[in-house]
Design an enzyme around this catalytic site. Structure first.
Site, PDB file in Angstrom:
ATOM      1  N   SER A 140      28.168  33.985   1.987  1.00 35.47           N
ATOM      2  CA  SER A 140      26.912  34.037   2.082  1.00 35.47           C
ATOM      3  C   SER A 140      26.469  34.255   0.663  1.00 35.47           C
ATOM      4  O   SER A 140      27.035  35.093  -0.170  1.00 35.47           O
ATOM      5  CB  SER A 140      26.512  34.955   2.908  1.00 35.47           C
ATOM      6  OG  SER A 140      25.125  35.422   2.803  1.00 35.47           O
ATOM      7  N   TYR A 154      27.234  43.366   6.360  1.00 37.21           N
ATOM      8  CA  TYR A 154      27.269  42.105   6.415  1.00 37.21           C
ATOM      9  C   TYR A 154      27.639  41.610   4.742  1.00 37.21           C
ATOM     10  O   TYR A 154      28.560  40.771   4.799  1.00 37.21           O
ATOM     11  CB  TYR A 154      26.264  41.410   6.950  1.00 37.21           C
ATOM     12  CG  TYR A 154      26.083  39.956   6.889  1.00 37.21           C
ATOM     13  CD1 TYR A 154      26.706  39.281   7.718  1.00 37.21           C
ATOM     14  CD2 TYR A 154      25.310  39.291   5.936  1.00 37.21           C
ATOM     15  CE1 TYR A 154      26.878  37.685   7.928  1.00 37.21           C
ATOM     16  CE2 TYR A 154      25.322  37.826   5.804  1.00 37.21           C
ATOM     17  CZ  TYR A 154      26.147  37.140   6.844  1.00 37.21           C
ATOM     18  OH  TYR A 154      26.070  35.885   6.739  1.00 37.21           O
TER      19      TYR A 154
END
Length: 252
Positions: A140, A154
């Site tokens: 990401s 995350y």
């Protein structure tokens, strides 16, 4: 062409979107996820639209690590080998550290990192045996820096899987007689079930189909790393890495 592809987390979102693009291109697919009814619906859709391909469906909770290894073996048996494994299954739960959300943060850490480790182990065992293959790890753009609030865990897991992939890539340097590549993909904001309703992402978000086509295009070039879509994320990445945290906060 790396024709036989296993995708984890394929029942929805980016996993399902990539499956549709790859099926359109003639790839044989092994689709793995917990929600098998969704996988079966997707399989039927893909076979109806592209009758020349093969699609197998595999029930998989990636936190069941023994099952991860079993699914890779099942997919190998059904498709006659795997050319590419896309480590895509992930979770976005979490809360600001110190606010009583440890259970959610731990679940995200286990799913996004430890389970990804199991998937990489299983895939690489097969690739080393075949002396060929392509491991694709979905990270990401949030992995570029420590992220605030609900994104902290995350982002940390996505940084972890990026370093995991780089370590595997390092092991392949100088290894003769192998056609094994490792690619880390850093998606920016792509619409999916995981980020529905996340308002701050809307200003730079692309729709699911556009994003998934960009993901597949990037992985098929087999680079070491790629930001997807390239614009604006290829430009934003260096800023995120080096800007003061106060600036980085405004980008997320």
């Amino acid at each position: 062409m790396r024709r036989n592809v296993l995708i984890t987390g394929a029942s929805s979102g980016l996993g399902a979107g990539m499956a549709r693009v790859l099926a359109e291109q003639g790839h044989h697919l092994a689709l793995a996820a917990r929600r098998t009814e969704r996988l079966e619906t997707l399989r039927d859709e893909l076979l109806a639209a592209h009758p020349g391909i093969r699609v197998s469906v595999h029930a998989l909770d990636v936190n069941d690590h023994d099952r991860v290894f079993a699914v890779v073996k099942e997919a190998v048996g059904e498709l006659g080998g795997l050319d590419r494994v896309v480590v895509n299954a992930g979770l976005g739960k979490g809360g600001r550290i110190g606010t009583g959300r440890f259970a959610a943060n731990r679940e995200t850490a286990m799913t996004n990192f430890v389970a990804a480790l199991a998937q990489c182990e299983a895939a690489m065992e097969h690739f080393y045996e075949r002396k060929a293959g392509h491991l694709v790890v979905i990270s990401s753009m949030s992995a570029m820096r420590g992220m605030p609030s609900s994104m902290t865990t995350y982002a940390a897991t996505k940084a972890g899987v990026a370093h995991l992939a780089e370590g595997i890539r390092s092991d392949l340097i100088g290894r003769k007689g192998h056609d094994i590549k490792v690619t880390t993909i850093y998606p920016g904001y792509i619409a999916s079930e995981m980020n529905e309703g996340v308002e701050q992402e809307a200003r730079m978000m692309v729709d699911t189909e556009t994003g998934c086509r960009a993901l597949v295009k990037a992985m098929q070039k087999e680079p070491a790393e790629a930001s997807v879509p390239p614009w604006p994320w290829k430009a934003i990445g260096p800023v995120m890495k080096h800007a003061p945290l106060g600036v980085v906060r405004k980008l997320v």
